[in-house]
Write a protein that holds these residues in place. Structure first.
Motif, PDB file in Angstrom:
ATOM      1  N   PRO A  60       0.816  -1.225   0.000  1.00 29.61           N
ATOM      2  CA  PRO A  60       0.000   0.000   0.000  1.00 29.61           C
ATOM      3  C   PRO A  60       0.849   1.273   0.000  1.00 29.61           C
ATOM      4  O   PRO A  60       0.471   2.267  -0.626  1.00 29.61           O
TER       5      PRO A  60
ATOM      6  N   LEU B  91       1.315   4.166   7.689  1.00 31.74           N
ATOM      7  CA  LEU B  91       0.155   3.284   7.583  1.00 31.74           C
ATOM      8  C   LEU B  91      -0.795   3.677   8.716  1.00 31.74           C
ATOM      9  O   LEU B  91      -0.484   3.496   9.880  1.00 31.74           O
TER      10      LEU B  91
ATOM     11  N   ARG C  50      -4.384   2.995   9.288  1.00 29.71           N
ATOM     12  CA  ARG C  50      -5.177   1.906   9.876  1.00 29.71           C
ATOM     13  C   ARG C  50      -5.682   0.972   8.792  1.00 29.71           C
ATOM     14  O   ARG C  50      -5.766   1.337   7.620  1.00 29.71           O
ATOM     15  N   ASN C  51      -6.021  -0.205   9.242  1.00 26.36           N
ATOM     16  CA  ASN C  51      -6.605  -1.198   8.363  1.00 26.36           C
ATOM     17  C   ASN C  51      -8.112  -0.942   8.349  1.00 26.36           C
ATOM     18  O   ASN C  51      -8.770  -1.059   9.365  1.00 26.36           O
TER      19      ASN C  51
ATOM     20  N   LYS D 271      -7.632  -3.603   2.859  1.00 25.76           N
ATOM     21  CA  LYS D 271      -7.779  -2.178   2.532  1.00 25.76           C
ATOM     22  C   LYS D 271      -7.117  -1.348   3.628  1.00 25.76           C
ATOM     23  O   LYS D 271      -7.541  -1.410   4.798  1.00 25.76           O
ATOM     24  N   GLU D 272      -6.074  -0.634   3.236  1.00 26.22           N
ATOM     25  CA  GLU D 272      -5.317   0.162   4.214  1.00 26.22           C
ATOM     26  C   GLU D 272      -5.560   1.643   3.972  1.00 26.22           C
ATOM     27  O   GLU D 272      -5.773   2.062   2.834  1.00 26.22           O
TER      28      GLU D 272
ATOM     29  N   VAL E 226      -3.578   5.126   4.209  1.00 28.82           N
ATOM     30  CA  VAL E 226      -2.169   5.528   4.225  1.00 28.82           C
ATOM     31  C   VAL E 226      -2.089   7.041   4.204  1.00 28.82           C
ATOM     32  O   VAL E 226      -2.932   7.709   3.599  1.00 28.82           O
TER      33      VAL E 226
ATOM     34  N   GLN F 209       5.565   2.374   8.288  1.00 30.17           N
ATOM     35  CA  GLN F 209       4.779   1.194   8.643  1.00 30.17           C
ATOM     36  C   GLN F 209       4.255   1.176  10.060  1.00 30.17           C
ATOM     37  O   GLN F 209       3.892   0.141  10.570  1.00 30.17           O
TER      38      GLN F 209
ATOM     39  N   ARG G 194       1.351   1.952  12.772  1.00 35.29           N
ATOM     40  CA  ARG G 194      -0.085   1.830  12.538  1.00 35.29           C
ATOM     41  C   ARG G 194      -0.863   2.208  13.792  1.00 35.29           C
ATOM     42  O   ARG G 194      -0.501   1.846  14.889  1.00 35.29           O
TER      43      ARG G 194
END
Ligand SMILES: C[S@@+](CC[C@H](N)C(=O)[O-])C[C@H]1O[C@@H](n2cnc3c(N)ncnc32)[C@H](O)[C@@H]1O
Length: 462
Positions: free
Chosen positions: A385, A408, A410-411, A416-417, A419, A458, A460
């Motif tokens: 992503p 990053l 959150r998911n 589906k991230e 960014v 990376q 999160r």
């Protein structure tokens, strides 16, 4: 070890209790009556149920002193009193014990026996007929009992002030009113339960919603990072999961910096930035967001530092941002220079607005020109992503970003991230280059300069 005589004498009572308890199916003791399965309209009386639990008598005058030590042996049920009066007994009260923990006298350990001896308690256990009602069941227990067996029971919701916001699956919809009412009953402070009804994002990113239980009023008040916001949740965008991200961006700002918020919503970047003594230009296309943005600036007493706009993001970039960037172009001394930040949180589309910065200013930059830092959000379903968002940002800017920071956030859904890409806007993008003939060199290949930004790779937030 040798038990004191009074305790040995009661061992048989505990054994009798243990047998009585073993005859219960443990899983069923606290599960509601089977008749509630498939209920589509909540009938609280159907949850009334009698069970048997162990109980000991303890003298009224010592009960408070013993309760702390017995804490781990007491029955644990919502809204259930563990100490009850016995109308026929003036001297003692009854203490209800956990049937899963006290099965026989052996369930008590040495320290319990020492305590009983010290307080001269005869731990005679008897069985007590306990009437469980709807109030004594947990939310999950009720929903598991109501919904069809084997189907996923999600009682999870996002809380937005007094509103519980759910996203029910198709198989849960026949039970939506029961689910809504149970969530309402079991969560103090929640006075309205709503379900998201649209699957496609609307322009203003607010949810189409249906009230499942409780009040219709969607005007709510929330606190995020110690700042209070009010808004109509049915008409504007608010996501309670973005608090950490808002705070992260605010962390880049210092007093007297400038924030341009292209997709400001009701102000979760704008208000805290203004509270930090930044100058803020905040925009949102949704008239309701604009209204609540103004309201939240007043509510937090920062209206003097925030200029609000109600226009399309592209128009905001091409007019307000353009005008204000020029204003900050010639600052006298290096120390007085603020940093300029541009927040673009419309993850489904924001990268596509980046081309609005191309050739925004006509003149070549003077030495002291302050290039703004852009924080642009995007969703990505790509295996990588971060690279995906970087590539798309570069394609809309028409340049490569040599130095940028990717985060990053959150998911959002499986695969589906969300960014955030942060970078200093390259002067080669912002300024029209003139050829020797004085014509703009719009087709010239561009490269970005280096932008010193903290790299948070990376990491999160939840
Ligand atoms: C995802 S929300 C973000 C709100 C806020 N910045 C936050 O972090 O919670 C995006 C916002 O962009 C607004 N919006 C959507 N399209 C827009 C456009 N073309 N121009 C300006 N604002 C727009 C929506 O109304 C919504 O408030």
């Amino acid at each position: 070890h040798q038990l004191p005589p009074t305790i040995s004498a009661t061992r048989s009572c505990f054994s009798a209790m243990a047998e009585m308890q073993d005859s219960h199916n443990e899983m069923e003791l606290y599960s509601p009556n089977p008749e509630v399965r498939g209920m589509t309209c909540l009938n609280r009386d159907a949850f009334d149920k009698t069970i048997h639990v162990p109980v000991i008598k303890i003298k009224k005058e010592i009960i408070n002193r013993l309760m702390k030590s017995l804490k781990h042996r007491l029955i644990q049920r919502p809204s259930l009193k563990r100490v009850i009066e016995d109308p026929k007994d003036d001297v003692n009260k009854l203490v209800l014990l956990d049937p899963y923990k006290v099965k026989s006298i052996d369930s008590f350990d040495e320290s319990d026996h020492v305590l009983f001896k010290q307080f001269d308690v005869n731990p005679q256990v008897s069985q007590y007929e306990l009437q469980l009602t709807y109030e004594n069941f947990k939310c999950e227990e009720i929903l598991r009992a109501v919904l069809p067996k084997g189907q996923d029971v999600t009682s999870g919701f996002s809380r937005v002030g007094h509103i519980a916001h759910m996203n029910l699956r198709d198989h849960q919809l026949p039970y939506k009113n029961v689910i809504g009412q149970v969530i309402l009953d079991k969560n103090p402070g929640i006075t309205s339960v709503v379900n998201k009804t649209n699957t496609i994002d609307s322009t203003y990113r607010n949810f189409q919603m249906e009230v499942l239980a409780g009040e219709e009023n969607m005007i709510t008040k929330v606190k995020e990072n110690y700042v209070t916001y009010e808004f109509d949740f049915s008409k504007v965008y608010w996501n309670p999961r973005l608090g950490t991200e808002h705070n992260r961006i605010i962390g880049f700002l210092k007093a007297r910096d400038v924030l341009f918020d292209v997709f400001a919503g009701v102000g979760p970047f704008a208000v805290p930035a203004a509270k930090k003594n930044c100058t803020v230009y905040a925009n949102d296309l949704n008239p309701e967001s604009y209204k609540w943005l103004l309201h939240n600036c007043k509510l937090n007493k920062v209206e003097k530092r925030v200029q609000a706009f109600n226009t399309d993001g592209r128009d905001f970039i091409k007019t307000t941002i353009k005008k204000e960037l020029l204003k900050y172009a010639d600052m006298p001394s290096a120390e007085e220079k603020p940093s300029l930040h541009i927040a673009m949180n419309l993850p489904a589309l924001a990268v596509e607005f980046l081309d609005a910065f191309k050739n925004l200013l006509e003149e070549e930059p003077c030495n002291s020109f302050i290039l703004p830092t852009i924080h642009c959000y995007s969703f990505s379903k790509d295996d990588d992503p971060l690279q995906d968002v970087k590539a798309r940002a570069e394609s809309f800017l028409g340049t490569t970003l040599e130095d940028c920071s990717m985060h990053l956030v959150r998911n959002v859904a499986p695969n589906k991230e969300m960014v955030c890409i942060s970078f200093k806007l390259p002067s080669s993008v912002l300024f029209q280059r003139l050829s020797d003939t004085g014509e703009p060199e719009s087709k010239r290949p561009r490269t970005a300069e280096a932008f010193p930004l903290p790299h948070v790779q990376q990491s999160r937030n939840s």
